[in-house]
Motif scaffolding. Structure first.
Motif, PDB file in Angstrom:
ATOM      1  N   ASP A 140     -76.526  28.875 -18.596  1.00 30.31           N
ATOM      2  CA  ASP A 140     -75.881  27.559 -18.673  1.00 30.31           C
ATOM      3  C   ASP A 140     -76.930  26.500 -19.025  1.00 30.31           C
ATOM      4  OD1 ASP A 140     -77.362  27.296 -16.370  1.00 30.31           O
ATOM      5  OD2 ASP A 140     -75.671  26.796 -15.063  1.00 30.31           O
TER       6      ASP A 140
ATOM      7  N   LEU B 290     -76.921  30.455  -0.604  1.00 30.88           N
ATOM      8  CA  LEU B 290     -77.400  29.291  -1.358  1.00 30.88           C
ATOM      9  C   LEU B 290     -77.809  28.160  -0.415  1.00 30.88           C
ATOM     10  CD1 LEU B 290     -77.802  28.387  -4.277  1.00 30.88           C
ATOM     11  CD2 LEU B 290     -75.491  27.458  -4.258  1.00 30.88           C
TER      12      LEU B 290
ATOM     13  N   GLN C 199     -75.026  17.586  -9.176  1.00 30.27           N
ATOM     14  CA  GLN C 199     -75.411  18.896  -9.724  1.00 30.27           C
ATOM     15  C   GLN C 199     -76.930  19.099  -9.696  1.00 30.27           C
ATOM     16  OE1 GLN C 199     -73.338  20.102 -13.462  1.00 30.27           O
ATOM     17  NE2 GLN C 199     -72.212  18.181 -13.194  1.00 30.27           N
ATOM     18  N   CYS C 200     -77.670  18.067 -10.060  1.00 31.13           N
ATOM     19  CA  CYS C 200     -79.142  18.187 -10.087  1.00 31.13           C
ATOM     20  C   CYS C 200     -79.700  18.292  -8.671  1.00 31.13           C
ATOM     21  CB  CYS C 200     -79.752  16.988 -10.808  1.00 31.13           C
ATOM     22  SG  CYS C 200     -79.472  16.969 -12.593  1.00 31.13           S
TER      23      CYS C 200
ATOM     24  N   LYS D 266     -81.577  26.935  -0.236  1.00 31.87           N
ATOM     25  CA  LYS D 266     -81.865  25.532  -0.597  1.00 31.87           C
ATOM     26  C   LYS D 266     -82.645  24.837   0.517  1.00 31.87           C
ATOM     27  CE  LYS D 266     -81.430  21.910  -3.316  1.00 31.87           C
ATOM     28  NZ  LYS D 266     -82.047  20.849  -2.546  1.00 31.87           N
TER      29      LYS D 266
ATOM     30  N   GLU E  67     -78.281  19.645  -6.067  1.00 26.43           N
ATOM     31  CA  GLU E  67     -78.030  21.005  -5.577  1.00 26.43           C
ATOM     32  C   GLU E  67     -79.058  21.996  -6.106  1.00 26.43           C
ATOM     33  OE1 GLU E  67     -74.095  21.605  -7.002  1.00 26.43           O
ATOM     34  OE2 GLU E  67     -73.122  20.874  -5.168  1.00 26.43           O
ATOM     35  N   ARG E  68     -79.647  21.679  -7.260  1.00 29.67           N
ATOM     36  CA  ARG E  68     -80.608  22.601  -7.896  1.00 29.67           C
ATOM     37  C   ARG E  68     -82.065  22.170  -7.710  1.00 29.67           C
ATOM     38  NH1 ARG E  68     -75.834  22.506 -10.322  1.00 29.67           N
ATOM     39  NH2 ARG E  68     -74.993  24.422 -11.279  1.00 29.67           N
TER      40      ARG E  68
ATOM     41  N   SER F 243     -73.633  33.836  -8.782  1.00 29.30           N
ATOM     42  CA  SER F 243     -73.211  32.536  -9.330  1.00 29.30           C
ATOM     43  C   SER F 243     -74.331  31.912 -10.161  1.00 29.30           C
ATOM     44  CB  SER F 243     -72.819  31.581  -8.206  1.00 29.30           C
ATOM     45  OG  SER F 243     -73.946  31.232  -7.438  1.00 29.30           O
ATOM     46  N   LYS F 244     -73.948  31.094 -11.124  1.00 28.53           N
ATOM     47  CA  LYS F 244     -74.945  30.471 -12.018  1.00 28.53           C
ATOM     48  C   LYS F 244     -75.851  29.507 -11.263  1.00 28.53           C
ATOM     49  CE  LYS F 244     -72.674  31.163 -16.413  1.00 28.53           C
ATOM     50  NZ  LYS F 244     -72.274  30.584 -17.705  1.00 28.53           N
ATOM     51  N   LYS F 245     -75.285  28.824 -10.284  1.00 30.15           N
ATOM     52  CA  LYS F 245     -76.080  27.883  -9.490  1.00 30.15           C
ATOM     53  C   LYS F 245     -77.162  28.645  -8.707  1.00 30.15           C
ATOM     54  CE  LYS F 245     -73.528  24.908  -7.361  1.00 30.15           C
ATOM     55  NZ  LYS F 245     -72.689  24.305  -6.295  1.00 30.15           N
TER      56      LYS F 245
ATOM     57  N   ASP G  13     -69.232  31.413  -6.507  1.00 33.24           N
ATOM     58  CA  ASP G  13     -69.826  30.345  -5.707  1.00 33.24           C
ATOM     59  C   ASP G  13     -69.506  30.538  -4.221  1.00 33.24           C
ATOM     60  OD1 ASP G  13     -70.955  28.982  -7.851  1.00 33.24           O
ATOM     61  OD2 ASP G  13     -69.129  27.846  -8.258  1.00 33.24           O
TER      62      ASP G  13
END
Length: 579
Positions: A150, A69, A24-25, A73, A27-28, A93-95, A62
């Motif tokens: 989030d 995304l 998760q980290c 990225k 990806e962000r 999306s939140k991401k 997503d």
């Protein structure tokens, strides 16, 4: 340990959680949290193929934002933050929303650094702000009020608030972030930098999660509660993280903070064996080598880090320490300035640069550097102590007293802070307070073995001869018991005083013993010989009063004030000690 066993009982589950948060980290773009979680995951046993957690399910949002995304990225990874943010506009999306806001934040940070890196020196760099912060705060605040953020977005909102110096609000947001996403180390670490004391720490409502123990251990280290920190880290090792280089480094830093140099050096050497290309914490390792004057080892470390990465903050600090040890203070200050160009919030570099300016007698620059260190971290006792020393040089004892008190508050059991406070009180003629500080410094373990000497000399100046003699006796025994030669030891001064003290009391055997020992010390040899002649003359005269004998200005005659009871001091017993 009982509390830990329930939380750490299932290491397989913890490993799965770490693998999940790493993904998760990553990806962000939260690289530091990825590194922390990866180091912990590496310390645990590998999972079998069928135990690996599956990737999270894609929501409809997503899936819609997937291509944008991926493109954004790729630009984000190339540090093209504005470009990344442009292609994420309108994503739902939140991401994608987090990466959109995070790209804008990092774009502002990059522009701020680009504007200042050439035009201003490090002393002014901290005054330039990220222009995007206010706009980001407004947008994130609206989302937060609507309950749409989030755990990751809450973390970013907290960072923005901290950068705007809205610290109280930032603390609340980071606490909310830890509840929303307990496994994200970045939120815990930001919270760690904002907690100023143990009362504040106890007041926080933190989630019950195994990461909380890592946070508390780090927090105890920051608050100088080293015993508690070491106990917590030991519990974590017993719980299954014995191979963690992160924990080894934190324990080494804890030992460094309590000046247990041998233990800290051993752990750093172990860390270097396990992770030879590690740069993190090597500036702390270099501080230990500096204190021990281990020039070859420090030189090797500096050359080694230059080969790995010469443009890292830690590398610049290590090189600065190397030049400082060689008394090349201008070069040392130059490298600390380079470290600050790379990272203006590098606490160690600000403090060390202040020390170098002190060595160069540039007190105004030293004060400015120490103040910047305090702005970065108000818990840095070295900066407060450095300010106290600077104002002491400027002969401003009231200012010194204020800063030494701050340092003492952060390090209540550090004898150096107490001795510095005692000296300040002495200059301000607050003798009662000075005596308390010197005695307290001795009681907590006087690392420099100066407190008793200063206490004895203060009593001597105040003509309190019985007390002065008592503390000189304790001082001599303390010096001999430590079993090492101390450059500043003034045993000769103490023996000379005691010799004349016993002489005045008519205790010629004790006086003769002290006088003979005085002959072992260059600074007291002449006084010892003179005293032996006086004792010999007194013994020849028989019962003549010792007050009739003239003594050089080494000892002030006892006061005859009846209101002050005179205690008989026990004879000095150093027969078993060879100076």
């Amino acid at each position: 340990m009982a509390a830990l066993s329930t939380e750490f009982g299932d290491l397989v589950q913890i490993k799965k959680q770490l693998i999940s948060i790493i993904s998760q980290c990553r990806e962000r773009g939260l690289v530091h949290s990825v590194k922390w979680a990866s180091e912990l995951a590496f310390a645990l046993d590998p999972l079998p193929v069928n135990e690996h957690p599956p990737p999270p399910d894609l929501t409809e949002e997503d899936a819609e934002d997937f291509d944008a995304l991926c493109l954004a990225k790729s630009y984000f990874d190339l540090k093209e933050y504005d470009r990344a943010a442009y292609f994420l506009r309108g994503c739902r999306s939140k991401k994608a929303y987090f990466l959109y806001m995070y790209s804008r934040y990092l774009s502002g940070e990059k522009k701020k650094d680009d504007e200042t890196v050439d035009s201003l020196g490090p002393l002014e760099k901290g005054q330039v702000r990220n222009e995007a912060l206010r706009e980001l705060r407004v947008e994130l605040s609206k989302k937060h009020n609507a309950g749409e953020l989030d755990g990751f977005a809450l973390y970013l909102y907290g960072v923005v608030l901290r950068k705007l110096d809205l610290l109280k609000e930032a603390v609340d947001i980071f606490v909310a972030a830890t509840h929303a996403l307990p496994l994200h180390w970045g939120a815990w670490l930001e919270l760690c930098n904002l907690v100023t004391n143990i009362e504040m720490l106890k007041s926080l409502s933190l989630p019950e999660c195994w990461v909380r123990d890592f946070f508390l251990a780090q927090m105890y280290t920051e608050l100088q509660m080293i015993t508690e920190a070491l106990q917590k880290y030991q519990s974590l090792i017993e719980a299954g993280f014995s191979k963690s280089t992160y924990i080894i480094s934190q324990i080494a830093v804890a030992y460094h903070n309590i000046r247990d140099i041998d233990q800290a050096l051993a752990l750093f050497n172990e860390l270097r064996e396990q992770d030879p290309f590690r740069i993190e914490n090597m500036d702390t390792f270099s501080n230990l080598l500096y204190v021990r004057s281990m020039k070859p080892e420090l030189s090797y470390l500096a050359h080694n880090l230059v080969e790995i990465d010469k443009y890292r903050v830690e590398t610049c600090c290590v090189i600065g320490n190397y030049y400082s040890l060689r008394a090349q203070h201008e070069k040392a200050a130059l490298y600390f300035q380079r470290a600050l160009k790379l990272n203006p919030r590098c606490l160690g570099a600000w403090t060390l640069m202040g020390h170098e300016y002190m060595e160069m007698k540039n007190t105004s620059a030293a004060i400015q550097a120490y103040r910047h260190a305090i702005e970065v971290n108000k818990r840095d006792y070295r900066a407060w102590y450095g300010l106290g020393q600077t104002y002491e040089i400027l002969k401003m004892p009231f200012y010194s007293l204020y800063y030494y008190r701050k340092a003492h508050h952060l390090r209540p059991n550090d004898s150096r802070m107490l001795v510095a406070l005692g000296e300040c009180y002495e200059k301000l003629n607050q003798h009662v307070e000075a005596k308390k500080c010197y005695w307290r410094a001795y009681s907590v373990g006087d690392v420099e073995r100066m407190a008793l000497l200063k206490l004895a000399k203060l009593h001597e100046q105040l003509h309190e001869s019985d007390d002065a003699a008592q503390y000189y006796i304790i001082y001599i025994k303390d010096i001999f018991s430590c079993g090492e030669q101390l450059e500043h030891a003034e045993v000769g001064t103490a023996l000379r005083y005691l010799g004349y003290y016993y002489f005045k009391k008519g205790m010629y055997d004790e006086s003769s013993f002290c006088a003979q020992r005085c002959c072992d010390y260059n600074d007291a040899r002449d006084a010892g010989k003179a005293l032996l002649m006086q004792i010999s003359a007194m013994r020849e005269q028989g019962d003549a009063s010792p007050q009739e004998m003239s003594t050089p200005g080494v000892f002030t005659p006892l006061s005859n004030n009846a209101a002050t009871p005179i205690r008989r001091v026990s004879p000095l017993d150093l027969s078993s000690v060879t100076p």
